[in-house]
Design an enzyme around this catalytic site. Sequence first.
Site, PDB file in Angstrom:
ATOM      1  CB  CYS A  29      87.485  57.999  58.408  1.00 53.75           C
ATOM      2  SG  CYS A  29      86.622  56.448  58.248  1.00 53.75           S
ATOM      3  CB  CYS A  32      89.535  55.478  61.468  1.00 56.17           C
ATOM      4  SG  CYS A  32      90.150  55.385  59.772  1.00 56.17           S
ATOM      5  CG  HIS A  87      90.584  55.139  56.024  1.00 55.60           C
ATOM      6  ND1 HIS A  87      89.381  55.602  56.492  1.00 55.60           N
ATOM      7  CD2 HIS A  87      90.806  55.749  54.841  1.00 55.60           C
ATOM      8  CE1 HIS A  87      88.886  56.479  55.628  1.00 55.60           C
ATOM      9  NE2 HIS A  87      89.739  56.590  54.619  1.00 55.60           N
ATOM     10  CG  HIS A 138      86.799  52.788  57.127  1.00 58.25           C
ATOM     11  ND1 HIS A 138      87.795  53.214  57.977  1.00 58.25           N
ATOM     12  CD2 HIS A 138      86.572  51.484  57.429  1.00 58.25           C
ATOM     13  CE1 HIS A 138      88.142  52.202  58.754  1.00 58.25           C
ATOM     14  NE2 HIS A 138      87.419  51.150  58.449  1.00 58.25           N
ATOM     15  CG  HIS A 140      81.280  51.383  54.322  1.00 58.22           C
ATOM     16  ND1 HIS A 140      82.121  52.244  53.652  1.00 58.22           N
ATOM     17  CD2 HIS A 140      80.029  51.724  53.936  1.00 58.22           C
ATOM     18  CE1 HIS A 140      81.416  53.079  52.917  1.00 58.22           C
ATOM     19  NE2 HIS A 140      80.123  52.786  53.061  1.00 58.22           N
TER      20      HIS A 140
HETATM   21  N1  UDP Z   1      77.310  57.357  57.931  1.00 59.11           N
HETATM   22  C1  UDP Z   1      77.182  56.979  59.263  1.00 59.11           C
HETATM   23  N2  UDP Z   1      77.864  57.672  60.228  1.00 59.11           N
HETATM   24  C2  UDP Z   1      78.642  58.759  59.915  1.00 59.11           C
HETATM   25  C3  UDP Z   1      78.764  59.127  58.562  1.00 59.11           C
HETATM   26  C4  UDP Z   1      78.085  58.407  57.591  1.00 59.11           C
HETATM   27  O1  UDP Z   1      76.488  56.015  59.557  1.00 59.11           O
HETATM   28  O2  UDP Z   1      79.223  59.359  60.808  1.00 59.11           O
HETATM   29  C5  UDP Z   1      76.626  56.560  56.898  1.00 59.11           C
HETATM   30  C6  UDP Z   1      75.933  57.368  55.824  1.00 59.11           C
HETATM   31  O3  UDP Z   1      74.601  57.651  56.175  1.00 59.11           O
HETATM   32  C7  UDP Z   1      75.997  56.455  54.608  1.00 59.11           C
HETATM   33  C8  UDP Z   1      77.107  55.453  54.944  1.00 59.11           C
HETATM   34  O4  UDP Z   1      77.592  55.793  56.240  1.00 59.11           O
HETATM   35  O5  UDP Z   1      74.768  55.751  54.421  1.00 59.11           O
HETATM   36  C9  UDP Z   1      78.195  55.488  53.924  1.00 59.11           C
HETATM   37  O6  UDP Z   1      77.676  54.836  52.850  1.00 59.11           O
HETATM   38  P1  UDP Z   1      78.228  54.829  51.378  1.00 59.11           P
HETATM   39  O7  UDP Z   1      79.442  55.666  51.280  1.00 59.11           O
HETATM   40  O8  UDP Z   1      78.342  53.404  50.983  1.00 59.11           O
HETATM   41  O9  UDP Z   1      77.121  55.430  50.446  1.00 59.11           O
HETATM   42  P2  UDP Z   1      75.876  56.350  50.716  1.00 59.11           P
HETATM   43  O10 UDP Z   1      74.938  55.543  51.540  1.00 59.11           O
HETATM   44  O11 UDP Z   1      76.409  57.573  51.396  1.00 59.11           O
HETATM   45  O12 UDP Z   1      75.345  56.632  49.361  1.00 59.11           O
HETATM   46 ZN    ZN Z   2      88.491  55.121  58.138  1.00 60.71          ZN
END
Ligand code: UDP
Ligand code: ZN
Length: 315
Positions: A29, A32, A87, A138, A140
């Site tokens: 993650c 974290c 987390h 995590h 967010h």
């Molecule tokens: N993300 C990031 N850094 C990372 C991995 C993921 O900024 O190292 C972002 C990713 O682009 C995503 C978000 O974290 O937009 C996680 O969002 P979520 O799980 O709510 O849904 P998603 O946007 O993936 O549909």
């Molecule tokens: Zn985490």
Amino acid sequence: MSELRWNPLLREWIITAVHRQDRPVLQDCPFCAGTEGVPEGVGAVAVPNRYPALTHPPPRPYIGGSSSQQVEPSDGSCEVLVYTSSHDTALAYLPLESVQDIIRLWRERFLDLERRPHVKYVLIFENRGKDVGVTLSHPHGQLYAFPFTPPLMRMELESLLVHSHSGGTCLLCEMVELELAEGGRVIATEGSLLAYVPFWARWPYEVQIVPERHLSALDEMKEDESLALASLLRRVLQKYDNLVDDEMPYVMVLHQRPVDGGKYSYYHFHIEIYPMRRSRTELKYLAGCELGAGVFLNDSHPEERADELRRVAPD
Ligand code: UDP
Ligand code: ZN
Ligand code: ZN
Ligand code: FE
């Protein structure tokens, strides 16, 4: 490369964000403690989204537009709002002070982005649960700083304006008053805030959280109101999980005034939550009517769902 493409039939922008395909489903993650996330013991923080659909300055569009095929750069920004360094938890189970921290972060990011001329709308939301397509568990939320006001907000703004011009006050002030008077769809109150299943709910367990006092965004909220909001939000989200005895998958969205320099004191801030279930155990899919026509089928009476949500205890 990514861009905005205009659909003149529906009068809406779509964002091509091809590079988002590469976002990982991660083993480790990134949010974290010790990585790019929140240091232990610190409240919520905003970090840049590493796979942003909107960036400032924007990338060069993949395709050139014309007057009949309008293309605009995908100007803006995307942030991840990391709620906590832990987390294995969720917004609903954070201590009250941590939820207050999240609300403080929402307000700070909104005000900061409001000052930037290229940003016209600040969308703050949370996707929760695998069924909503969350790629990181995590706790967010996310923030999209748009170069335009999205259609749902445009629609609400127009409705509020038309209503006030035709002799009404504020549609949402009136809705709150009506829900309080009728009571049947109210699921919880806290201070001067109200949570109810809307009369016209699209989703069976949809909930709106609305301050009774007319305000257009979080920056106008008083300290006691944002404390009440933190507490009410936790209670509603805990109720969801307790109702389904599981992690209720949902999308939660803040509806605030645009930040394009216009005057929007007539807007009424609220939070909308759409759980993705049509019963305690079954997922609700958007299909022919919803996707093909924009008509939502709600296979339940909002009053009955409100009753269920009112009865189920928070933690
Ligand atoms: N993300 C990031 N850094 C990372 C991995 C993921 O900024 O190292 C972002 C990713 O682009 C995503 C978000 O974290 O937009 C996680 O969002 P979520 O799980 O709510 O849904 P998603 O946007 O993936 O549909
Ligand atoms: Zn985490
Ligand atoms: Zn109002
Ligand atoms: Fe709304």
